[in-house]
Every structure is written in C-alpha cells, then in structure tokens.
Design a protein around this motif. Sequence first.
Motif, mmCIF file in Angstrom:
data_model
loop_
_atom_site.group_PDB
_atom_site.id
_atom_site.type_symbol
_atom_site.label_atom_id
_atom_site.label_comp_id
_atom_site.label_asym_id
_atom_site.label_seq_id
_atom_site.Cartn_x
_atom_site.Cartn_y
_atom_site.Cartn_z
ATOM 1 N N UNK A 17 0.832 -1.217 0.000
ATOM 2 C CA UNK A 17 0.000 0.000 0.000
ATOM 3 C C UNK A 17 0.863 1.262 0.000
ATOM 4 N N UNK A 29 0.783 -5.854 2.849
ATOM 5 C CA UNK A 29 1.176 -4.612 3.528
ATOM 6 C C UNK A 29 1.297 -4.876 5.022
ATOM 7 N N UNK A 30 2.000 -3.998 5.723
ATOM 8 C CA UNK A 30 2.130 -4.223 7.163
ATOM 9 C C UNK A 30 0.921 -3.695 7.925
ATOM 10 N N UNK A 31 0.260 -2.681 7.375
ATOM 11 C CA UNK A 31 -0.960 -2.206 8.033
ATOM 12 C C UNK A 31 -1.740 -1.321 7.075
ATOM 13 N N UNK A 32 -3.023 -1.191 7.345
ATOM 14 C CA UNK A 32 -3.845 -0.297 6.546
ATOM 15 C C UNK A 32 -4.893 0.313 7.449
ATOM 16 N N UNK A 33 -5.288 1.528 7.115
ATOM 17 C CA UNK A 33 -6.346 2.175 7.897
ATOM 18 C C UNK A 33 -7.679 1.566 7.503
ATOM 19 N N UNK A 62 -0.815 -9.677 5.821
ATOM 20 C CA UNK A 62 -0.093 -8.722 6.658
ATOM 21 C C UNK A 62 1.368 -9.155 6.709
ATOM 22 N N UNK A 63 2.256 -8.224 6.351
ATOM 23 C CA UNK A 63 3.683 -8.536 6.289
ATOM 24 C C UNK A 63 4.179 -9.102 7.613
#
Lengths: 148, 484
Positions: free
Chosen positions: A70, A102-106, A124-125
């Motif tokens: 992302x 991705x490691x995080x997303x809103x 999630x990475x």
Amino acid sequence: MNTIKPPILIIDDDEVDRYVLKRLIKETQLPLNIFEKKDGQEALDFLQNYEENKKEDPDGFPPVLIFLDINMPRVNGIQFLEEFAKLREIIEVDSCVVMMFSSSAREEEKEKIMTYDFVKDYLVKGSFKADELKEKLLSIIDFSLYEN
Amino acid sequence: MNISKKLILIVILTVTVASVTIFSAFEIAKGAKFHQLNFLHLKYINQLTKSFESIRQGAPINTNTIKKDILVIRQQPIECLLQANVLNKFIMNIINTSQALTICKKDIMIANTALESISQYENSEITRNEFITGLEHAIYNFNKNSNEFEQPINKTVTFILITLIPLVLIISMLNIIIISYLSRTISSSIRNLTILLSSKSKDNANLDDDLESNTTDELKALIIAAKQRIKKDLLNLEFSKELQAIVKTQTASLQQANDELAQFAYRASHDLKSPLSGAKSLAQFIIQDIKTGDTDEAINNAKKIHQQMEKLEKLVIDILALAKADIGSEDVTKIDFDQLIVDMTERLDWLIKDNNCTFEATMRLSKTITSEKARFAQIIENLVSNGLKYHDKNKASSYVKCDIFDRGNELIIIVSDNGLGIPKQYQSQVFDMFKRFHVDTSSGSGIGMALVKKHIEYFDGEISLESSTAGTTFKVTLPMDKIV
C-alpha cells in the motif's frame, strides 16, 4: 516436459519486503515466474505495455496474481487499484487478481480496497508462514492449467 | 402641527359637538317642561276656583284645604325659577321675554299674600267677606299671570329651537370638515413617507434630505428609531456571521490538525513497524540458512537486518526531531556556520562517496547569527542529503551546492543540485509527511522535508523550489528578527 510457470507480480518499494516474499514463495516450492516492480507507477507502465510484453513473452504475461503493497512512493497501492480497475476494462487482464501485501492499513483504506472484486485477500507482512502462503496460492492459481 | 396634536384636536372637537348636542337636547326638553308647569298651574288654580265658588255660595271656609291649594299653586312658579339657568336668563333678556320670570315671582308673592290672609282670617283679624274678596283677587291674578306667562315662554322655546338646532348642525358639519381634513393630512404624511421609503435607486444622503424636509416630527423620530434599530440588527447579524465564520474556520483548522495527526500516527507506526517485520522474517531466514549451511545467504540476511535497523534508527531520530520542531528551545547559541557545515559533511561523507558526488558550501554572512542551532543544522542537512540521495547517475558528475548569506533583514539558504529533479506533478507534495518520489533511492524516511518545512514555519520564513530534470534548487528565506 516443457512446463510454463504461472507469472506473478510483486509491487513493493521495500527491497527487504520483496526479498522476504520471494523467499517464502520459494519455500512453497510452487513453480512461479516472479516479476518485481518498485511502485504502482512502474507496475502500471509494465501492464499498460500489454501488447509488447505479450508479444515478447506470450506465456509469461499478463500475471495471474499481483502482490500489492500500500505505502509506496509516487503511485501507492490504493491509487494503483483505481488505475488497475480502469485498465481491466481496456486490456485482457481479467484472470489477474490482486492480493494485498502490507504491514498495516487504515480502516477506510481496507473498506475501499475490499470494494474491488478482483482483490482476493489481504496479507499482513511478517504474519504468515510459507505453508499458509502455499495454501492461499493454490486456492487462487489453478496450476493444472500450466501442466502440459 | 404634529400627529398627536391633531389627534387631540379631533378628540376635543368631538367632545364639544357631543356636549353641545346634549345641552341642546336638554334645553329643548326644558321648553316642554315650562308648558307642563303652566298646565299644572292652571289645573290647581281651577281647583282653588271651585273651592272659592262653594265658599261664596255660603259653604263654610276650610282654611286647611285652601292653604293646601295655594301651596300647590305656588309650587310651579318656584320650580319655573329653579329651571331657568344663567344662560336661559341671558337669552330671555336678549329676546325680551324675561317678563315670564317676573310673572313667576309675582305669582309667588300673590300666593304668599293669600296665605297671609288665611292666617289673618284664622286669627279673626279679617272678616269672612274681606277674606273672600282677597281670595277672589288672588285667583284673578293667578289666571291673569298664567295667561301672560304662555306668550314669552312660547317665544323663548321657539327661539331655542330655531337657534340651537342649526347651531348643532353647523358645529357638526364644521367638526366633520375639520376631522376629515386632519385625518387626511395624517394619512397623507404617512403615505408620503411610505412612498419615499419604497422609492428605489436613491442614494442615502438624498433620502435623508428628503426625510428631513418631508416628514413631521413624530414620523421623523419613528424613522430615526427604526433606522437605528435596523442598523443595530444589521450589526448584530454581521457580528454573528463573523462569529460563525470564525467558528467555521477554527473548526476546519482543528479538523485539519486532527486529520494530520491521525495520518502522522498511522504513517509513523506503519513505517516503524515495516523494518521490524522485515527484520523478524530475515532473522527466521538466517536460522534456516545456518541449518542448511548456506552461510553466504545468512550473512547477506544479517546485513539486511543491519540496514533495516539503521533505517529504523534514522526514522526514530527524524520523528523525534519532528516532535521537537513545534516546541521552542532555550538552547540559543551563536551559530558557527563553518563548523556546522564541517560537522555535517562528516556525517554525510558516506553518502557523498557512495553516490560519487561533490559537495561545496559558500558562506557570506555580514553578522553573527544567534539562534537555535539544531534547527539550522536540520534544515541544511536534510536539504543537502536529499540532493545527494537523488543524484542522477546518468550525468557525468553530480554535485550539491549550499549557499548561505544575508541580504537586508533576511537570512537566505540556497541548496542546489544537478540531480534527478522532482517531477512537476509531485512538486506540491514535496513537504508532505512520508512522501517519497523516487523508487530506486527509497532510503529516506519521508519525514526530512516535512521537518524542514516545520522549522521554517517556526521562524515565519519561506521555502520555494525550482526543479527540472537538470536538477533542483531549494531557496529558504528567514526573517532575521524572527530567528532569535
């Protein structure tokens, strides 16, 4: 036996993240032809050059699966999805699906991402192992199509 | 004359007309009353005459009956005199009918004389014959007076009728005329004002003059009060609109600050997590590599972990610097820019060498700058290291130049390079947090330029950039008086 490997595309600006993913894919021992792009713009350029790439590598293009980060410079994952949705109407990439990586997303980003029906999963990475990845890949890619 | 005076006049006129009308009605009724009294008078005289006739024919004298009859007869002239007021007397004098009142007085005197002769008869002071003669005389005079009374009363009543009724009519007519006139002037002044106020395309000064000359006092006062009220209301309205606008902008800027903070928290945590999760996976791989005896790969991965940790360290330092950038520091010293450049060049030496760049700095300062050194160090270092990072490999030689000088009341820092340049579409986002525009050289945290901007804003300064494929030039302008 002449085996054609299913092509996949990794879009991530972080070299380490790409390396980690490639290594996990290697561990699944699934035969895959891996392409790498460093951000959404590079990936779009690659996909938009459909005719030429197809000519050059008829079996290796287009990719059947895209791993998409992302947060990236220039064109990020969200912007890539918007452009990719438009691109799907022009070129034959219907069989190509996306797996977020991705490691995080809103929350609002996740909601937006999941409105695209070609986005199949969200990884999630650092939170999955090779066997989990293998399972997911097998559910998305029909490897029997690639055996001669 | 103003409106309230006109209204008072109308009330006075109306009351007068009503009073005159009522008075006239009473006066006309009085005429009938006089006739009625005379009729009664004649009736009682007749009664007395009958008693007298029987006495003359020899009947005994009942003094009580006769006394009673005379008292009754005396009553009408008394009442008649009581009825006549000053005005009646005045009118009677003028029209020469005042003998009616004289007749009344005479009648009373005759009655009194008769009553006296009754008492004399009772006391045997006079004879029966003398009494009878006196009574006959009285009756004769009563009758005579009663007849004579009729004529002046008729005349008076007629006079009252023919004068009062036309008088009432004339006064009423006058009243109607005056009231209509007054009400017309009142309504026309209101109408004029309405026309004046509703007329368009007149400038205010003109309108004020017209109001001054065309309106009466009270309407003028009304207009002035209304004007003041409207002005006040408009002011209030304006004031509340201003307040609303202030609240709106403040809410918007708070909302923006809040959004920025949320974005910052998300991006910071994301970027902090990213090298950690990378390192975590890499550590796993090292274990596998050692197990499988692939030492080279293990060493490679260990190097990668080291890089990740350096990236993380740089990010944490940048985030801390950014957090500090909003807070003023007490740490104000004389800044030795030469030394600052030397220290920075040492820190960036690896980058200069790795990218095969040249770096040179020139300084032309006419005075010593005393300020927060850390902010200047961070502004210059971030701009210079960006120039170094985004050098153009395809150019024969890469350079970054830093020029620091003062001009008038401004301190100017110019950092220029012949690097990759920033594509036009991204130039507006250069100072946004966590933004990076180059894929091959993504070693930055994306915080550096945001930090530069923060420091410059802290000093009320400005930063501008010019960029093309030939390179990029950043120009920082700081007002001297704000630096310290």
